[in-house]
Motif scaffolding. Structure first.
Motif, mmCIF file in Angstrom:
data_model
loop_
_atom_site.group_PDB
_atom_site.id
_atom_site.type_symbol
_atom_site.label_atom_id
_atom_site.label_comp_id
_atom_site.label_asym_id
_atom_site.label_seq_id
_atom_site.Cartn_x
_atom_site.Cartn_y
_atom_site.Cartn_z
ATOM 1 N N VAL A 259 50.785 44.391 39.479
ATOM 2 C CA VAL A 259 50.072 43.271 40.114
ATOM 3 C C VAL A 259 48.574 43.540 40.124
ATOM 4 O O VAL A 259 47.761 42.664 39.783
ATOM 5 N N VAL A 260 48.191 44.753 40.512
ATOM 6 C CA VAL A 260 46.765 45.099 40.544
ATOM 7 C C VAL A 260 46.187 45.065 39.137
ATOM 8 O O VAL A 260 45.061 44.577 38.924
ATOM 9 N N GLU A 261 46.924 45.560 38.148
ATOM 10 C CA GLU A 261 46.429 45.534 36.775
ATOM 11 C C GLU A 261 46.230 44.111 36.278
ATOM 12 O O GLU A 261 45.307 43.835 35.493
ATOM 13 N N THR A 262 47.081 43.184 36.729
ATOM 14 C CA THR A 262 46.930 41.771 36.338
ATOM 15 C C THR A 262 45.606 41.208 36.827
ATOM 16 O O THR A 262 44.883 40.524 36.076
ATOM 17 N N PHE A 263 45.285 41.503 38.084
ATOM 18 C CA PHE A 263 44.000 41.038 38.614
ATOM 19 C C PHE A 263 42.826 41.795 37.999
ATOM 20 O O PHE A 263 41.750 41.233 37.805
ATOM 21 N N GLU A 264 43.047 43.056 37.674
ATOM 22 C CA GLU A 264 41.964 43.861 37.121
ATOM 23 C C GLU A 264 41.508 43.324 35.763
ATOM 24 O O GLU A 264 40.309 43.336 35.438
ATOM 25 N N LYS A 265 42.459 42.845 34.967
ATOM 26 C CA LYS A 265 42.079 42.265 33.676
ATOM 27 C C LYS A 265 41.136 41.089 33.840
ATOM 28 O O LYS A 265 40.253 40.872 33.009
ATOM 29 N N LEU A 266 41.345 40.342 34.916
ATOM 30 C CA LEU A 266 40.486 39.187 35.166
ATOM 31 C C LEU A 266 39.192 39.600 35.848
ATOM 32 O O LEU A 266 38.087 39.298 35.374
ATOM 33 N N VAL A 267 39.326 40.305 36.979
ATOM 34 C CA VAL A 267 38.156 40.579 37.822
ATOM 35 C C VAL A 267 37.195 41.560 37.153
ATOM 36 O O VAL A 267 35.978 41.381 37.192
ATOM 37 N N ALA A 268 37.743 42.609 36.548
ATOM 38 C CA ALA A 268 36.872 43.622 35.967
ATOM 39 C C ALA A 268 36.636 43.421 34.477
ATOM 40 O O ALA A 268 35.692 43.995 33.926
ATOM 41 N N GLY A 269 37.497 42.620 33.845
ATOM 42 C CA GLY A 269 37.397 42.519 32.393
ATOM 43 C C GLY A 269 36.811 41.236 31.852
ATOM 44 O O GLY A 269 36.197 41.245 30.776
ATOM 45 N N SER A 270 36.960 40.129 32.558
ATOM 46 C CA SER A 270 36.548 38.849 31.964
ATOM 47 C C SER A 270 35.537 38.068 32.788
ATOM 48 O O SER A 270 35.234 36.922 32.459
ATOM 49 N N ASN A 272 31.690 37.712 34.135
ATOM 50 C CA ASN A 272 30.323 38.150 33.885
ATOM 51 C C ASN A 272 29.619 38.356 35.242
ATOM 52 O O ASN A 272 28.963 37.458 35.754
ATOM 53 N N TRP A 273 29.772 39.568 35.788
ATOM 54 C CA TRP A 273 29.207 39.817 37.110
ATOM 55 C C TRP A 273 27.688 39.899 37.085
ATOM 56 O O TRP A 273 27.031 39.649 38.105
ATOM 57 N N ILE A 284 26.086 43.397 41.054
ATOM 58 C CA ILE A 284 27.537 43.502 41.220
ATOM 59 C C ILE A 284 28.124 44.210 40.009
ATOM 60 O O ILE A 284 27.819 43.863 38.869
ATOM 61 N N ARG A 285 28.961 45.194 40.265
ATOM 62 C CA ARG A 285 29.635 45.893 39.174
ATOM 63 C C ARG A 285 31.011 46.383 39.646
ATOM 64 O O ARG A 285 31.152 46.822 40.798
ATOM 65 N N PRO A 286 32.019 46.288 38.790
ATOM 66 C CA PRO A 286 33.326 46.872 39.132
ATOM 67 C C PRO A 286 33.208 48.388 39.223
ATOM 68 O O PRO A 286 32.482 49.020 38.450
ATOM 69 N N MET A 287 33.941 48.974 40.166
ATOM 70 C CA MET A 287 33.908 50.417 40.332
ATOM 71 C C MET A 287 34.870 51.079 39.356
ATOM 72 O O MET A 287 36.041 50.717 39.288
ATOM 73 N N VAL A 288 34.352 52.033 38.601
ATOM 74 C CA VAL A 288 35.165 52.773 37.630
ATOM 75 C C VAL A 288 34.761 54.245 37.712
ATOM 76 O O VAL A 288 33.568 54.573 37.588
ATOM 77 N N PRO A 289 35.715 55.173 37.869
ATOM 78 C CA PRO A 289 37.140 54.881 38.129
ATOM 79 C C PRO A 289 37.357 54.581 39.609
ATOM 80 O O PRO A 289 36.520 54.907 40.451
#
Length: 462
Positions: A259-270, A272-273, A284-289
């Motif tokens: 479930v988290v990976e599903t949202f991650e593809k959208l929120v962190a991958g697609s 334009n923050w 704004i930037r997604p936190m990795v890792p």
């Protein structure tokens, strides 16, 4: 001949007296007054036995003389300015009793009367308690509380991000069954400390009631209270694909990781923050890792906010969150969230007796946040220690903060020693289950040391 024998006895006695005076005078130089007093007691006792041995029963005058000399005060007693008359008489009384118990080597001159000593100990404890109380409140005011302006800015940044995410998710995944997202966490409960740097964005999933069921962790082969499996049901009547969330099923169970990976593809991958941040005047930037899906938002030049994106669901009167267990063998399990109920109970108890539980909790959270060796202790663990301690029937009035703070520390050390910290609302749950034995030992050692010097936890220069 008798005169010669008496003269010889006197000579021997004078020689012994001279030797004792010499030993005691030098002992005072080497050992100090207290040590010399102890040595004097033992030496004079030996001298008394020697005097009795050489005294003849036929000579009463000699016996009286020996007895007199055996109880004479040593010559060094009057030569020291550190001993007054009361101390002299105290040493003389101790010589008459000649205690044999090791504890009695504290002579009356060095140990006050029991009642006086008790009063002094009580006064010292009262002064230390007052000093600790003042230090705790000063630490709370200066280093724990967050200025209202900073809290307001952080909340506004979180609201702006939440609005953007809600719009984007609904536009890109219109079929995903979700309830309205909302913000939660200690920042909204007024329990955040030091800086306004963390908040949770709750994303509630909608599950069909007849397609899913909750299996408590203690009823599974994993035997893990506090976590649950969400099982897919009625496949014979509602085949896979009948629910949107079937795509996140692994081995017959809804996987929080997927479930988290599903949202991650959208929120962190697609998303334009950078563009969204320029519009909102944020960086704004997604936190990795990251263990969970999280966004880092810089809303001021020196202020950053971490937003945890947390899928959750309500099923069978349980509220579950997709926060992965630390150990990989449990990654199919959803965590039971008791935080709202724990916070409500904490507030209710403080309102009932105008207590200091929330203040105590925030001080502990700030200390753990500042000390790397205590960073493994979570807000949930600290909250439950405070709640468990509240069940012990002690006063939580504001003026008792120092006593309650130390009591909570002792309770936490005891839990770490046993390796079990029970949840205040669900005692079957061990809140230390995600810590390794080495981490438990390190935490226990650090807090055990802090019990003897609590000020170490209030340091801000670490």
């Amino acid at each position: 001949m008798a005169g010669a024998g008496e003269q010889k006895g006197k000579k021997e006695e004078n020689g012994l007296g001279t030797a004792i005076d010499f030993v005691l005078s030098n002992a005072r130089v080497v050992l100090g007054v207290g040590g010399a007093a102890m040595l004097g007691i033992a030496t004079l006792a030996v001298k008394r036995m020697y005097d009795r041995a050489i005294s003849a029963p036929a000579s009463p005058n000699r016996a009286n003389l020996s007895g007199k000399r055996s109880w004479e005060e040593p010559s060094w007693l009057g030569s020291s300015s550190r001993l007054n008359k009361d101390m002299k008489s105290g040493v003389s009384r101790s010589l008459q009793t000649l205690p044999t118990d090791p504890c009695a080597f504290e002579t009356d001159t060095l140990r006050p009367k029991p009642s006086v000593r008790k009063c002094q100990v009580d006064m010292k404890k009262a002064r230390l308690r007052l000093s600790m109380q003042e230090k705790l409140f000063a630490y709370y005011r200066r280093h724990v509380t967050i200025p209202p302006g900073e809290q307001a800015l952080a909340k506004q940044a979180a609201v702006d991000i939440c609005s953007e995410l809600r719009t984007i998710i609904h536009s890109k995944l219109p079929d995903m069954p979700l309830r309205d997202m909302y913000l939660s966490g200690s920042l909204y409960d007024d329990l955040q400390v030091v800086t306004a740097d963390h908040i949770q964005l709750m994303v509630p999933l909608v599950l069909e009631r007849n397609l899913w069921s909750c299996v408590p962790g203690e009823e599974t082969i994993l035997n893990l209270p506090g976590f649950c499996l969400v099982r897919r049901e009625n496949l014979e009547y509602f085949p896979r694909g009948g629910s949107y969330w079937d795509r996140c099923v692994v081995g017959g169970y809804l996987s929080p990781k997927v479930v988290v990976e599903t949202f991650e593809k959208l929120v962190a991958g697609s998303i334009n923050w950078s563009a969204i941040g320029s519009v909102l005047d944020y960086v704004i930037r997604p936190m990795v890792p990251s263990e969970t899906l999280a966004l880092e938002v810089q809303y001021e030049a020196d202020r950053c906010l971490i937003i945890d994106f947390l899928p959750c669901l309500a099923i069978d009167e349980r509220f579950l969150v997709a926060r992965p267990h630390r150990f990989a063998q449990y990654d199919a399990m959803w965590q039971l969230s008791l935080r709202p109920a724990e916070t409500a109970r904490l507030r209710s108890l403080d309102q009932q007796d105008t207590g200091c539980r929330s203040v105590c909790l925030k001080i502990l959270k700030a200390a753990c946040k500042r000390h790397p060796s205590l960073s493994r202790l979570s807000a949930s663990q600290l909250t439950n220690v405070v709640l468990n301690t509240s069940e012990q029937g002690t006063s939580w009035a504001q003026e008792a903060l120092a006593d309650r703070f130390l009591q909570v520390l002792r309770e936490l050390v005891g839990c770490l020693e046993r390796g079990v910290l029970p949840s205040a609302l669900e005692p079957r749950i061990n809140l230390l289950s995600e810590l390794t034995a080495a981490e438990v030992d390190e935490l226990g050692y650090t807090l055990y040391c802090a019990l003897s010097e609590p000020e170490l936890l209030l340091r801000t220069d670490i």
